[in-house]
Structure formats: C-alpha cells, structure tokens
Design a protein around this motif. Structure first.
Motif, PDB file in Angstrom:
ATOM      1  N   LEU A 181       0.839  -1.200   0.000  1.00 35.60           N
ATOM      2  CA  LEU A 181       0.000   0.000   0.000  1.00 35.60           C
ATOM      3  C   LEU A 181       0.876   1.252   0.000  1.00 35.60           C
ATOM      4  CD1 LEU A 181      -2.893  -0.941   2.472  1.00 35.60           C
ATOM      5  CD2 LEU A 181      -3.070  -0.554   0.003  1.00 35.60           C
ATOM      6  N   ILE A 182       1.990   1.193   0.741  1.00 36.80           N
ATOM      7  CA  ILE A 182       2.923   2.323   0.771  1.00 36.80           C
ATOM      8  C   ILE A 182       3.533   2.537  -0.613  1.00 36.80           C
ATOM      9  CG2 ILE A 182       5.138   3.127   1.676  1.00 36.80           C
ATOM     10  CD1 ILE A 182       4.434   1.724   4.308  1.00 36.80           C
ATOM     11  N   VAL A 183       3.962   1.437  -1.260  1.00 32.96           N
ATOM     12  CA  VAL A 183       4.522   1.532  -2.599  1.00 32.96           C
ATOM     13  C   VAL A 183       3.505   2.138  -3.565  1.00 32.96           C
ATOM     14  CG1 VAL A 183       5.355   0.215  -4.585  1.00 32.96           C
ATOM     15  CG2 VAL A 183       6.128  -0.386  -2.289  1.00 32.96           C
ATOM     16  N   ILE A 236      10.161  13.509  -4.154  1.00 32.22           N
ATOM     17  CA  ILE A 236       9.628  12.317  -3.487  1.00 32.22           C
ATOM     18  C   ILE A 236      10.682  11.219  -3.431  1.00 32.22           C
ATOM     19  CG2 ILE A 236       7.893  10.486  -3.635  1.00 32.22           C
ATOM     20  CD1 ILE A 236       6.052  12.569  -4.974  1.00 32.22           C
ATOM     21  N   LEU A 237      11.361  10.979  -4.562  1.00 29.81           N
ATOM     22  CA  LEU A 237      12.361   9.911  -4.626  1.00 29.81           C
ATOM     23  C   LEU A 237      13.600  10.234  -3.798  1.00 29.81           C
ATOM     24  CD1 LEU A 237      12.171   8.969  -8.426  1.00 29.81           C
ATOM     25  CD2 LEU A 237      11.098   7.792  -6.499  1.00 29.81           C
ATOM     26  N   GLN A 238      13.936  11.513  -3.699  1.00 31.65           N
ATOM     27  CA  GLN A 238      15.140  11.904  -2.964  1.00 31.65           C
ATOM     28  C   GLN A 238      14.909  12.001  -1.459  1.00 31.65           C
ATOM     29  OE1 GLN A 238      16.454  15.607  -4.661  1.00 31.65           O
ATOM     30  NE2 GLN A 238      16.759  14.736  -6.696  1.00 31.65           N
ATOM     31  N   SER A 239      13.733  12.439  -1.057  1.00 37.39           N
ATOM     32  CA  SER A 239      13.501  12.751   0.361  1.00 37.39           C
ATOM     33  C   SER A 239      12.544  11.796   1.056  1.00 37.39           C
ATOM     34  CB  SER A 239      12.969  14.186   0.490  1.00 37.39           C
ATOM     35  OG  SER A 239      13.863  15.104  -0.088  1.00 37.39           O
ATOM     36  N   ILE A 240      11.461  11.429   0.403  1.00 36.84           N
ATOM     37  CA  ILE A 240      10.425  10.615   1.049  1.00 36.84           C
ATOM     38  C   ILE A 240      10.769   9.127   1.024  1.00 36.84           C
ATOM     39  CG2 ILE A 240       7.966  10.070   1.116  1.00 36.84           C
ATOM     40  CD1 ILE A 240       8.709  12.994   1.737  1.00 36.84           C
ATOM     41  N   VAL A 241      11.228   8.638  -0.121  1.00 38.25           N
ATOM     42  CA  VAL A 241      11.532   7.207  -0.235  1.00 38.25           C
ATOM     43  C   VAL A 241      12.623   6.768   0.745  1.00 38.25           C
ATOM     44  CG1 VAL A 241      12.419   5.411  -1.777  1.00 38.25           C
ATOM     45  CG2 VAL A 241      10.695   7.022  -2.603  1.00 38.25           C
ATOM     46  N   PRO A 242      13.720   7.515   0.937  1.00 41.82           N
ATOM     47  CA  PRO A 242      14.704   7.104   1.953  1.00 41.82           C
ATOM     48  C   PRO A 242      14.092   6.945   3.348  1.00 41.82           C
ATOM     49  CG  PRO A 242      15.672   8.756   0.540  1.00 41.82           C
ATOM     50  CD  PRO A 242      14.215   8.674   0.167  1.00 41.82           C
ATOM     51  N   LEU A 243      13.148   7.815   3.690  1.00 41.73           N
ATOM     52  CA  LEU A 243      12.487   7.694   4.994  1.00 41.73           C
ATOM     53  C   LEU A 243      11.659   6.407   5.050  1.00 41.73           C
ATOM     54  CD1 LEU A 243      11.946   9.057   7.720  1.00 41.73           C
ATOM     55  CD2 LEU A 243       9.993  10.220   6.663  1.00 41.73           C
ATOM     56  N   ILE A 244      11.017   6.066   3.935  1.00 45.19           N
ATOM     57  CA  ILE A 244      10.234   4.827   3.881  1.00 45.19           C
ATOM     58  C   ILE A 244      11.154   3.619   3.994  1.00 45.19           C
ATOM     59  CG2 ILE A 244       8.748   3.411   2.411  1.00 45.19           C
ATOM     60  CD1 ILE A 244       7.619   6.031   1.271  1.00 45.19           C
ATOM     61  N   ILE A 287      20.570  -6.445   3.102  1.00 44.17           N
ATOM     62  CA  ILE A 287      20.730  -5.176   2.373  1.00 44.17           C
ATOM     63  C   ILE A 287      20.235  -5.314   0.936  1.00 44.17           C
ATOM     64  CG2 ILE A 287      22.441  -3.579   1.410  1.00 44.17           C
ATOM     65  CD1 ILE A 287      24.083  -4.020   3.973  1.00 44.17           C
ATOM     66  N   ILE A 288      20.650  -6.363   0.247  1.00 44.99           N
ATOM     67  CA  ILE A 288      20.254  -6.530  -1.154  1.00 44.99           C
ATOM     68  C   ILE A 288      18.751  -6.757  -1.270  1.00 44.99           C
ATOM     69  CG2 ILE A 288      20.514  -7.974  -3.213  1.00 44.99           C
ATOM     70  CD1 ILE A 288      23.419  -8.472  -2.360  1.00 44.99           C
ATOM     71  N   GLY A 289      18.187  -7.519  -0.337  1.00 43.81           N
ATOM     72  CA  GLY A 289      16.745  -7.751  -0.362  1.00 43.81           C
ATOM     73  C   GLY A 289      15.961  -6.460  -0.175  1.00 43.81           C
ATOM     74  N   LEU A 290      16.392  -5.654   0.793  1.00 34.76           N
ATOM     75  CA  LEU A 290      15.737  -4.357   1.027  1.00 34.76           C
ATOM     76  C   LEU A 290      15.947  -3.433  -0.173  1.00 34.76           C
ATOM     77  CD1 LEU A 290      14.266  -2.376   2.923  1.00 34.76           C
ATOM     78  CD2 LEU A 290      16.499  -1.786   3.912  1.00 34.76           C
ATOM     79  N   TRP A 291      17.144  -3.461  -0.754  1.00 31.02           N
ATOM     80  CA  TRP A 291      17.448  -2.615  -1.919  1.00 31.02           C
ATOM     81  C   TRP A 291      16.589  -2.994  -3.117  1.00 31.02           C
ATOM     82  CZ3 TRP A 291      20.247  -4.119  -6.508  1.00 31.02           C
ATOM     83  CH2 TRP A 291      20.531  -3.048  -7.364  1.00 31.02           C
ATOM     84  N   GLN A 292      16.450  -4.295  -3.354  1.00 32.55           N
ATOM     85  CA  GLN A 292      15.604  -4.736  -4.472  1.00 32.55           C
ATOM     86  C   GLN A 292      14.159  -4.279  -4.278  1.00 32.55           C
ATOM     87  OE1 GLN A 292      16.117  -8.997  -4.811  1.00 32.55           O
ATOM     88  NE2 GLN A 292      18.068  -8.801  -5.895  1.00 32.55           N
ATOM     89  N   PHE A 293      13.667  -4.321  -3.047  1.00 33.41           N
ATOM     90  CA  PHE A 293      12.309  -3.851  -2.788  1.00 33.41           C
ATOM     91  C   PHE A 293      12.210  -2.339  -3.010  1.00 33.41           C
ATOM     92  CE2 PHE A 293       8.894  -2.230  -0.097  1.00 33.41           C
ATOM     93  CZ  PHE A 293       7.844  -3.049  -0.489  1.00 33.41           C
ATOM     94  N   SER A 294      13.274  -1.597  -2.660  1.00 34.64           N
ATOM     95  CA  SER A 294      13.250  -0.136  -2.809  1.00 34.64           C
ATOM     96  C   SER A 294      13.128   0.279  -4.271  1.00 34.64           C
ATOM     97  CB  SER A 294      14.511   0.481  -2.204  1.00 34.64           C
ATOM     98  OG  SER A 294      15.660   0.200  -2.998  1.00 34.64           O
ATOM     99  N   TYR A 354      19.794   4.669  -3.252  1.00 37.79           N
ATOM    100  CA  TYR A 354      18.961   3.789  -2.433  1.00 37.79           C
ATOM    101  C   TYR A 354      19.791   2.688  -1.784  1.00 37.79           C
ATOM    102  CZ  TYR A 354      14.796   6.018  -4.360  1.00 37.79           C
ATOM    103  OH  TYR A 354      13.828   6.937  -4.697  1.00 37.79           O
ATOM    104  N   PHE A 355      20.828   2.242  -2.481  1.00 34.84           N
ATOM    105  CA  PHE A 355      21.705   1.230  -1.895  1.00 34.84           C
ATOM    106  C   PHE A 355      22.382   1.782  -0.649  1.00 34.84           C
ATOM    107  CE2 PHE A 355      25.750  -1.116  -1.580  1.00 34.84           C
ATOM    108  CZ  PHE A 355      25.258  -2.414  -1.524  1.00 34.84           C
ATOM    109  N   PHE A 356      22.746   3.070  -0.697  1.00 35.19           N
ATOM    110  CA  PHE A 356      23.338   3.685   0.495  1.00 35.19           C
ATOM    111  C   PHE A 356      22.367   3.661   1.667  1.00 35.19           C
ATOM    112  CE2 PHE A 356      23.254   7.542   3.097  1.00 35.19           C
ATOM    113  CZ  PHE A 356      24.456   7.402   3.790  1.00 35.19           C
TER     114      PHE A 356
END
Length: 481
Positions: A25-27, A135-143, A179-186, A227-229
């Motif tokens: 839902l967030i995505v 949104i991609l620079q500021s909001i997505v990192p927080l998510i 990390i890779i799993g979370l990155w792939q989801f991001s 996003y990897f960072f």
C-alpha cells in the motif's frame, strides 16, 4: 560466501517485504504521488511552453512590424528572449523555479533574467517543489528506514539470527542478504516512475527522444546507488542496535541530518564563505568602471575625443560631418564594445564566486550522498545552474550581435548631417531588422552537464565503494545474540 545461502536470504527478505499488504500500500501510494506530480509537472510544462511560444511569436512580430527607424532607436527598442526548461524538468525542476526565464535585451546594458516562479510564490517554495524527484530523494529514503530498521535487530531479539548461522548462513551472507533484499524492494519506488517520465517528456515535443533516454540512463543508476546507500545505512544501524526502537530513532536522526539539516547548512555556509553583491551593487560597479574607460554619450570624454581626432586625421577632414561613415554609429559601436567587455569581466568574477559556492556544494557530496544525488539529478535533467549560465551566455551573445548590427546599419546608412526641418528623417528600411534572425535557445548538452558535475559523479561512486567497505567491516563484527 556461499551464493545459494545469500540468494535465499535476499529472496526471503524481499518476499517478506512484498507479502506485507501494508508495504505494498505504501509503494502504491508513493507511485500514485509520483504519477500525480508528473501529471502536474507535464500540465505546467505544456502551459508554460504554450505561453512562451506565444510570447516569442508576439515579440518577433512586434519587432518585424516596426516601421522604418533610426537604427539606434531600434537598438534601444530592445528584444525579449525566453527560456523554456528541458522537458525532464517535469521530473526534477531543480533551480528552474528560482532563476528567471525572460531577459530584455537592449543596447549598452546587460539585463538579468526575470520572472522566476519562486518570485511570485510563497515561503513554502523553500521546502522544495512537489516533484517526483523530491519524493524519490527525500520521502523514499524515509520509507526505506521504516521498512528496514528492524531487519536485523528484531531477528536478534527473536533469537533467529543464531539459528540462521547454525543452518549455514555466515554473518556476511546475513548482512549482504538483508541489504540486497531491502534494496531490491526499494526499486519498486523507482523503476515504474522512469517510463512514465520518459513518455511525458517525449510528449512535450521539445527535445529528442534519444536525448531524454540517455539522460534517464544516467539518472537510473544514480538513484539505484542512492537507495543502496540508505539500505546499507538502515541494515547496518539495525545490526549494531540493541533494540528496535533505538535503531529507528537513530535512523530518523540520520535522515533529518542528511536530508534536511546538512543541505541547508551547506547552502548557508557557501553563501557566507563566498558572498556575492546584490544586483544593484553589481550594476553600479559596472557602470562606474565603464565611465572610467569611456562614456559614449559624453562628447567631451577623453577616450572618444581621441577616437574622433584619429578618424579626422585618417580621412583628412576637419569635422565629423565630412566623414564618409556615420560618426555617431562608430561611437556607439565602440561604446558597446567597451561596456560588453567590462560587463563580461565583472560577470566572470561574479560567476567565479557562484562557481566556488557550487564547488563547495559538490564537494559536500563526499559528506552527504543527498547532495550528490541532487546535483546529478538536476544536471541530467537540465535544470542546474550550469544550464542557466548557458542561457545567459546565449542571450548576451545574441544581444551583442543585435546591438552591433544596428550600429553597423547606422555607420553605413545614416548621414552625419542631420536632416533639416521638413526633410525625410534619418532612417533605414524596416527590412533590415526583419532579416535579423530570431533568438533560438539551445538546451545544454548532457555531455557538457556531466562534465561540469564530475565531482558529484565521483562522490556517488565513492558512496557505493564506502558502502561495500562498511558492509564487509560490520559483517565481521555482527553479534548474533
């Protein structure tokens, strides 16, 4: 590192995130916001393009329909030039809202660009524009932080990390897998957005599809590294925290520091380390220096008196009325050369200060990856300060050619002897300015923009390498219980 174990952990992490209805839902919400911002940006861009083309046409028609006139009057009548942003400003409008888009060109004077959107906006514009880049620079990192803060620490709390290790997964495989799993989801937040941006930019019809595609090819890996960072930061802080709540608090603090406080602090520092004069102060200094060299409107000016004496001696005449060329036009041409040279010199010094501010901003990318992605994103989208400088240079080149063309017309076609009352006024045919070409603004090429952003490009690669080093270092010290 056993590839099979790593693959299993990556897949398990990604699937756990995907299976969560809340996460999807967030995505969906973020993507809808991005699509909405693209739609708004496209509508605004189309409206701006329509108005700019309308004003361009009106300006050109007014210029062409001017009657027969004295060339110097036409030089002071002036010309309006307009800048339309690159279509990728639909994605990231960068500095376009803060910099002017219209310049009035006239003889003997270099005007600055006016009519910026921020100038007519409220104070909220300081918090950033509602664009998909924001949104991609500021909001997505927080998510990413909220999705991944407990990936390791909660497993330690549940005593499942030790079980993973006993079953054959090493500490390195656990850390890398999370990390890779979370990155792939991001990437679900990023990948669907770019095709929509491409379609919207192509539909604008102001740039070639290949140019837009190449720019997006630069943007994609930059955001992927970005996003990897944040995925690395999230998982490593989770791995080094004792409880989930402390991991979340630490990560929110990092987000506030990286996304809000450091960028504003760096901008403030740059402005104070390399202060620039106000527009009025700058123009006053330029005017004073011009008067020191020669005032073309002062008949007793020493510089122009010397020119007068030289011309009289060259053509062996006693008065300017006897010269075979128009003396007034010659004086105006020399005055234009002087004013343009001095203005260019002062502008170069001013730009040097702005460049130093920008370089500090770029170097800060080695302290904060948010600055790196902002600079690269603006540069690839053609909305950075370098692109604005190109507009200024193109406008000034056009203004100088226009003014000197009018001076040449005066030199060649206007008599030194003023018409007597009742005689035909000293004018030239309107065909002379009808033939003068219109101003055509050309977008800054991607190659020029990227060359100007070598530091930012290097810094984003630096963060990728640093992430790998930090992962390897922390994997050796992962506490399983």
């Amino acid at each position: 590192m056993a590839f099979s174990n790593l693959k299993l952990i990556v897949r398990k992490t990604r699937q756990d995130l995907v299976k969560s209805r809340q996460n999807m839902l967030i995505v969906t919400a973020v993507l809808l916001l991005c699509f909405l911002s693209i739609g708004i940006g496209f509508t605004k861009y189309e409206d701006t393009s329509l108005k700019v083309n309308q004003y361009r046409k009106e300006t050109r028609e007014n210029w062409q329909h001017r009657p027969d006139k004295h060339p110097h009057r036409m030089a002071h009548y002036g010309y309006l030039v307009f800048r339309i942003g690159h279509p990728l400003s639909i994605f990231d409008n960068g500095l376009d809202e803060y910099l002017g888009n219209v310049i009035f060109l006239e003889a003997h004077k270099q005007n600055t660009a006016n009519l910026s959107e921020a100038g007519s906006s409220g104070v909220l514009v300081r918090f950033g524009s509602f664009t998909s880049a924001f949104i991609l620079q500021s909001i997505v990192p927080l998510i990413i932080i909220f999705l991944g803060f407990a990936l390791v620490v909660r497993e330690r709390e549940d005593a499942t990390l030790k079980i993973l290790n006993v079953q054959g997964a090493s500490e390195r495989e656990i850390i890398w897998g999370k990390i890779i799993g979370l990155w792939q989801f991001s990437l679900f937040f990023l990948l669907p957005v770019l095709p929509v941006i491409f379609i919207a930019a192509v539909l604008s019809g102001t740039a070639a599809a290949t140019d837009i595609l190449v720019r997006l090819i630069v943007i994609l890996p930059s955001y992927m590294i970005y996003y990897f960072f944040f995925c690395t930061l999230t998982v490593l802080i989770s791995a080094n925290s004792r409880i989930s709540s402390s991991a979340l608090i630490s990560l929110i603090g990092c987000w506030l520091l990286l996304v809000i406080f450091l960028p504003k602090g760096i901008q403030f520092s740059a402005q104070n380390l390399y202060p620039t004069p106000s527009r009025i102060a700058f123009e006053t200094i330029v005017e004073k220096d011009i008067l020191k060299v020669g005032d073309s409107h002062n008949p007793d000016d020493p510089h122009f008196k010397h020119i007068k004496d030289s011309l009289l001696a060259k053509y062996n005449v006693k008065t300017t009325d006897e010269l075979p060329i128009n003396y007034g036009g010659f004086v105006m041409k020399e005055g234009e050369r002087i004013s343009s040279t001095i203005y260019g010199s002062h502008l170069k010094s001013l730009r040097l200060k702005y460049d130093r501010q920008q370089k500090l901003n770029e170097i800060s990318g080695f302290l904060n990856p948010v600055m790196s992605i902002k600079n690269l994103s603006m540069s690839a989208s053609g909305t950075d300060y370098f692109s604005y400088q190109q507009f200024q240079e193109q406008s000034e080149n056009y203004r100088y050619k226009l003014a000197q063309h009018m001076n040449d017309l005066q030199i060649e076609n206007i008599s030194n002897i003023k018409p007597a009352p009742g005689e035909k006024p000293a004018v030239v045919s309107k065909e002379n300015w009808q033939k003068f070409p219109d101003f055509k603004y050309e977008f800054t090429s991607l190659n020029e923009s990227i060359t100007d952003q070598v530091i930012s490009l290097t810094s984003i690669i630096f963060w990728l390498l640093l992430c790998v080093v930090l992962i390897e270092f922390n994997a050796k010290n992962l506490k399983l219980i």
